[in-house]
Design an enzyme around this catalytic site. Structure first.
Site, PDB file in Angstrom:
ATOM      1  N   GLY A  38       0.650  -1.324   0.031  1.00 13.02           N
ATOM      2  CA  GLY A  38       0.073  -0.039   0.042  1.00 13.02           C
ATOM      3  C   GLY A  38       0.935   1.305  -0.082  1.00 13.02           C
ATOM      4  N   PHE A  41      -1.413   7.143   2.520  1.00  9.71           N
ATOM      5  CA  PHE A  41      -0.742   7.890   3.413  1.00  9.71           C
ATOM      6  C   PHE A  41       0.063   7.010   4.471  1.00  9.71           C
ATOM      7  CE2 PHE A  41      -4.044  10.464   1.962  1.00  9.71           C
ATOM      8  CZ  PHE A  41      -3.330  11.661   2.005  1.00  9.71           C
ATOM      9  N   GLY A  42      -0.261   5.839   4.685  1.00 10.32           N
ATOM     10  CA  GLY A  42       0.281   4.776   5.826  1.00 10.32           C
ATOM     11  C   GLY A  42       1.636   4.624   5.325  1.00 10.32           C
ATOM     12  N   GLU A 202     -18.880  17.915   1.372  1.00  9.62           N
ATOM     13  CA  GLU A 202     -18.043  18.720   0.535  1.00  9.62           C
ATOM     14  C   GLU A 202     -18.543  18.611  -1.142  1.00  9.62           C
ATOM     15  OE1 GLU A 202     -13.979  17.178   1.470  1.00  9.62           O
ATOM     16  OE2 GLU A 202     -13.862  18.746   3.075  1.00  9.62           O
ATOM     17  N   ALA A 346      -6.285  10.692   7.169  1.00  8.68           N
ATOM     18  CA  ALA A 346      -5.183  10.524   6.826  1.00  8.68           C
ATOM     19  C   ALA A 346      -3.845  10.674   7.866  1.00  8.68           C
ATOM     20  CB  ALA A 346      -4.818  11.758   5.783  1.00  8.68           C
ATOM     21  N   GLN A 347      -4.153  11.495   9.027  1.00  6.85           N
ATOM     22  CA  GLN A 347      -3.171  11.988   9.856  1.00  6.85           C
ATOM     23  C   GLN A 347      -2.865  10.768  10.813  1.00  6.85           C
ATOM     24  OE1 GLN A 347      -0.727  13.981  11.032  1.00  6.85           O
ATOM     25  NE2 GLN A 347      -1.103  15.366   9.123  1.00  6.85           N
TER      26      GLN A 347
HETATM   27  C1  LIG Z   1     -13.223  10.855  -0.779  1.00  5.37           C
HETATM   28  C2  LIG Z   1     -12.415  10.830   0.325  1.00  5.37           C
HETATM   29  C3  LIG Z   1     -12.044  12.093   1.124  1.00  5.37           C
HETATM   30  C4  LIG Z   1     -11.422  11.905   2.425  1.00  5.37           C
HETATM   31  N1  LIG Z   1     -11.282  13.116   2.920  1.00  5.37           N
HETATM   32  C5  LIG Z   1     -10.101  13.375   4.211  1.00  5.37           C
HETATM   33  C6  LIG Z   1      -9.892  14.612   4.574  1.00  5.37           C
HETATM   34  O1  LIG Z   1     -10.459  15.546   4.199  1.00  5.37           O
HETATM   35  N2  LIG Z   1      -9.085  14.434   5.687  1.00  5.37           N
HETATM   36  C7  LIG Z   1      -8.522  12.955   6.324  1.00  5.37           C
HETATM   37  O2  LIG Z   1      -7.594  13.279   7.196  1.00  5.37           O
HETATM   38  N3  LIG Z   1      -8.801  12.264   5.545  1.00  5.37           N
HETATM   39  C8  LIG Z   1      -9.729  12.094   4.432  1.00  5.37           C
HETATM   40  N4  LIG Z   1     -10.257  10.947   3.834  1.00  5.37           N
HETATM   41  C9  LIG Z   1      -9.781   9.609   4.563  1.00  5.37           C
HETATM   42  C10 LIG Z   1      -8.098   9.512   4.075  1.00  5.37           C
HETATM   43  O3  LIG Z   1      -7.981   9.467   2.896  1.00  5.37           O
HETATM   44  C11 LIG Z   1      -7.729   7.988   4.619  1.00  5.37           C
HETATM   45  O4  LIG Z   1      -7.885   8.065   6.079  1.00  5.37           O
HETATM   46  C12 LIG Z   1      -6.087   7.452   4.144  1.00  5.37           C
HETATM   47  O5  LIG Z   1      -6.158   8.002   2.939  1.00  5.37           O
HETATM   48  C13 LIG Z   1      -5.853   6.318   5.019  1.00  5.37           C
HETATM   49  O6  LIG Z   1      -4.567   5.983   4.350  1.00  5.37           O
HETATM   50  P1  LIG Z   1      -4.194   4.453   4.303  1.00  5.37           P
HETATM   51  O7  LIG Z   1      -2.726   4.454   4.063  1.00  5.37           O
HETATM   52  O8  LIG Z   1      -4.521   3.602   5.366  1.00  5.37           O
HETATM   53  O9  LIG Z   1      -5.001   3.961   3.034  1.00  5.37           O
HETATM   54  P2  LIG Z   1      -4.893   4.758   1.524  1.00  5.37           P
HETATM   55  O10 LIG Z   1      -4.424   5.979   1.649  1.00  5.37           O
HETATM   56  O11 LIG Z   1      -6.162   4.301   1.151  1.00  5.37           O
HETATM   57  O12 LIG Z   1      -3.788   3.689   0.719  1.00  5.37           O
HETATM   58  C14 LIG Z   1      -4.001   2.403   0.376  1.00  5.37           C
HETATM   59  C15 LIG Z   1      -3.154   1.974  -0.726  1.00  5.37           C
HETATM   60  O13 LIG Z   1      -3.126   0.710  -0.690  1.00  5.37           O
HETATM   61  C16 LIG Z   1      -3.274   0.117  -2.106  1.00  5.37           C
HETATM   62  N5  LIG Z   1      -3.993  -1.290  -2.050  1.00  5.37           N
HETATM   63  C17 LIG Z   1      -4.816  -1.552  -1.618  1.00  5.37           C
HETATM   64  N6  LIG Z   1      -5.165  -2.792  -1.420  1.00  5.37           N
HETATM   65  C18 LIG Z   1      -4.123  -3.384  -2.100  1.00  5.37           C
HETATM   66  C19 LIG Z   1      -3.567  -4.516  -2.727  1.00  5.37           C
HETATM   67  N7  LIG Z   1      -4.356  -5.718  -2.331  1.00  5.37           N
HETATM   68  N8  LIG Z   1      -2.348  -4.696  -3.196  1.00  5.37           N
HETATM   69  C20 LIG Z   1      -1.766  -3.667  -3.532  1.00  5.37           C
HETATM   70  N9  LIG Z   1      -1.933  -2.316  -3.026  1.00  5.37           N
HETATM   71  C21 LIG Z   1      -3.147  -2.127  -2.489  1.00  5.37           C
HETATM   72  C22 LIG Z   1      -4.378   1.398  -2.517  1.00  5.37           C
HETATM   73  O14 LIG Z   1      -4.046   1.286  -4.151  1.00  5.37           O
HETATM   74  C23 LIG Z   1      -3.837   2.580  -1.857  1.00  5.37           C
HETATM   75  O15 LIG Z   1      -2.749   3.175  -2.342  1.00  5.37           O
HETATM   76  C24 LIG Z   1     -10.847  10.955   2.713  1.00  5.37           C
HETATM   77  C25 LIG Z   1     -11.070   9.492   1.954  1.00  5.37           C
HETATM   78  C26 LIG Z   1     -11.866   9.474   0.967  1.00  5.37           C
HETATM   79  C27 LIG Z   1     -12.164   8.284   0.172  1.00  5.37           C
END
Ligand SMILES: Cc1cc2nc3c(=O)[nH]c(=O)nc-3n(C[C@H](O)[C@H](O)[C@H](O)COP(=O)(O)OP(=O)(O)OC[C@H]3O[C@@H](n4cnc5c(N)ncnc54)[C@H](O)[C@@H]3O)c2cc1C
Length: 446
Positions: A38, A41-42, A202, A346-347
């Site tokens: 993935g 953000f994380g 939004e 995201a944070q």
């Molecule tokens: C429309 C929308 C608006 C948002 N607005 C806000 C906001 O204003 N403020 C805020 O703080 N948060 C917001 N969020 C939430 C925030 O985006 C998430 O909390 C954050 O992205 C989580 O980070 P993550 O790394 O856990 O997952 P993600 O950022 O979702 O990243 C997951 C990654 O894993 C990859 N992946 C998934 N499954 C697989 C697999 N099987 N094999 C390989 N790769 C894989 C995906 O392609 C992706 O790149 C919003 C979310 C959405 C959808």
């Protein structure tokens, strides 16, 4: 997908610094390997936190880009182009020489053998060995058991979703322009959003502005500003994660923009002609799903315990119980803090990714582990059209222009690459001055 190039490809090359893509034949390199699944953000934060550690980082993502999801709604409402908010992961990590990026989809994990199964285009199934595994696969759209709604009510999670939603919204105005029947026109110009969390709010504000300002002069047979934007929420109020006073202000602001809000009204049915909500049928040209999410299947891969939402329950150091070498961060992790689960924002993902990077680096250096992970809340923001946002940070509650300016600054700052920041800033200034939107495209045949 090809394996890394040059002498590193040689299976007999003992000095190889790059990971082999076939864990069945040999382990990776002399240096411990950290596989990150993935590049959101994380995952990206974890990779960056390991930049100076004596490890080989392999970051796998099924897309080639890191997506700034908080601005996805602006792509869906034609304000920004996809490339403005997405950055090639390979480019983001270009300078980090201990990191290799792979475009591939993880399909499973064998925690006993410490291998991740990947599907890689052109290569098929490949297994990757790891010494440490960081899972950061995020969440997917959830229709709360009604997957049949997905055909008629697209969600917003990927760039493809955003461009499809943009096509749906702009396409409804085009179809209305060509329609003779006034009732059918009115139906086409009805846009229903299901779910009044930050994304629904939004989106509703942005669609109202699109209809009442951007498109207002562009059509001859229909009046775009007559479009009906309906925001539907099953819960008692909009923005349930914000303090009630802020939700009230956002509610009033949306209404002043002409958005019709219906709270405490769950959607009972969705089909190609509209929705059934609160016992009333609403014919609509566009229905958008901004309601729920469900975690990626990481828990099943790891055989790990989950919370009720299906997120992996993690230890205080974000590792999986009984698997100190496996960590789960971001939206797919369930972590309690002060008795409450951390939110999917995201944070939380960024701070979790950085923390896990530190844990791994310290463990390898033989240094004591850092104290348990503790999320530092930097605040909650939601924007409602131009010049207005709500902001909550601890006891601080702000709404209006200042919150909006902070929202804009924070979002620009957190974009992954400088060129994204420049593109978004330029688009925003231009849109602010002209009320126009830079990416009003319907892609594909409609
Ligand atoms: C429309 C929308 C608006 C948002 N607005 C806000 C906001 O204003 N403020 C805020 O703080 N948060 C917001 N969020 C939430 C925030 O985006 C998430 O909390 C954050 O992205 C989580 O980070 P993550 O790394 O856990 O997952 P993600 O950022 O979702 O990243 C997951 C990654 O894993 C990859 N992946 C998934 N499954 C697989 C697999 N099987 N094999 C390989 N790769 C894989 C995906 O392609 C992706 O790149 C919003 C979310 C959405 C959808």
């Amino acid at each position: 997908m090809t394996s890394p190039r040059g002498p590193k490809d040689n299976p007999g090359d003992a000095d190889s610094r790059s990971p082999r893509l076939d864990a069945g034949r040999s382990r990776v390199t002399a240096r411990p390997s950290v596989v990150i699944v993935g590049g959101g953000f994380g995952g990206l934060a974890a990779a960056r936190a390991l930049a100076r550690a004596p490890v080989e980082v392999v970051l796998v993502d099924r897309t080639n880009h890191h997506l700034f999801q908080p601005l996805l709604y602006q792509v869906a409402t034609a304000g920004l182009a996809p490339g403005d908010i997405a950055s090639p992961i390979r480019q983001v990590l270009r300078a980090q020489k201990n990191a290799t990026v792979l475009l591939g989809e993880a399909t499973g994990v064998d925690p006993g053998a410490r291998r991740v199964a990947l599907e890689i285009a052109g290569r098929g199934r490949v297994e990757l060995a790891y010494d440490f595994l960081i899972v950061a696969t995020g969440v997917a759209q959830s229709y709360f058991g009604h997957d049949e709604f997905a055909r008629f009510a697209p969600g917003l999670k990927t760039l493809e979703d955003a461009t499809a939603v943009r096509g749906e919204i702009l396409g409804a105005f085009e179809r209305a322009e060509a329609q003779e029947n006034p009732a059918a026109r009115r139906d086409l110009l009805t846009i229903v959003l299901v779910g009044a969390g930050p994304t629904g709010v939004e989106m509703a504000g942005a669609i109202a502005e699109l209809a009442r300002a951007t498109l207002a002069e562009d059509f001859r047979r229909v009046d775009p500003s007559s479009a009906r934007v309906v925001l539907v929420e099953a819960g008692a109020r909009i923005l349930p994660t914000f303090h009630e006073s802020l939700a009230r202000r956002a509610h009033a602001r949306l209404e002043s923009m002409g958005v019709e809000i219906r709270v405490a009204q769950p959607v009972a049915a969705v089909d190609e002609r509209g929705v059934l909500v609160g016992g009333e049928r609403i014919e609509a040209g566009v229905v958008l799903w901004t309601a729920g999410v469900k975690p990626s299947p990481a828990a099943a891969w790891l055989g790990a315990a989950t919370d009720r939402a299906g997120r992996v329950l993690v230890e205080p150091d974000l590792s999986v119980p009984g698997r100190p070498e496996v960590f789960v961060v971001g939206d797919v992790a369930a972590k309690l803090q002060d008795g409450a689960p951390l939110p999917g924002v995201a944070q939380v993902a960024i701070q979790g990714g950085r923390y896990v990077g530190r844990v791994v680096a310290r463990r390898l250096a033989g240094r004591p582990a850092p104290p348990p992970f503790r999320y530092r809340d930097k605040g909650n923001l939601a924007v409602v059209g131009r010049d207005f946002a709500v902001l909550e940070r601890g006891r601080l509650r702000l709404s209006g222009w200042l919150a909006w300016a902070l929202w804009a600054t924070i979002h620009i700052t957190y974009l992954a690459l400088f060129n994204n920041r420049l593109l978004v800033f330029t688009q925003w200034v231009w849109s602010y001055l002209t009320w126009q939107r830079g990416s009003r495209l319907i892609l594909g045949r409609h």
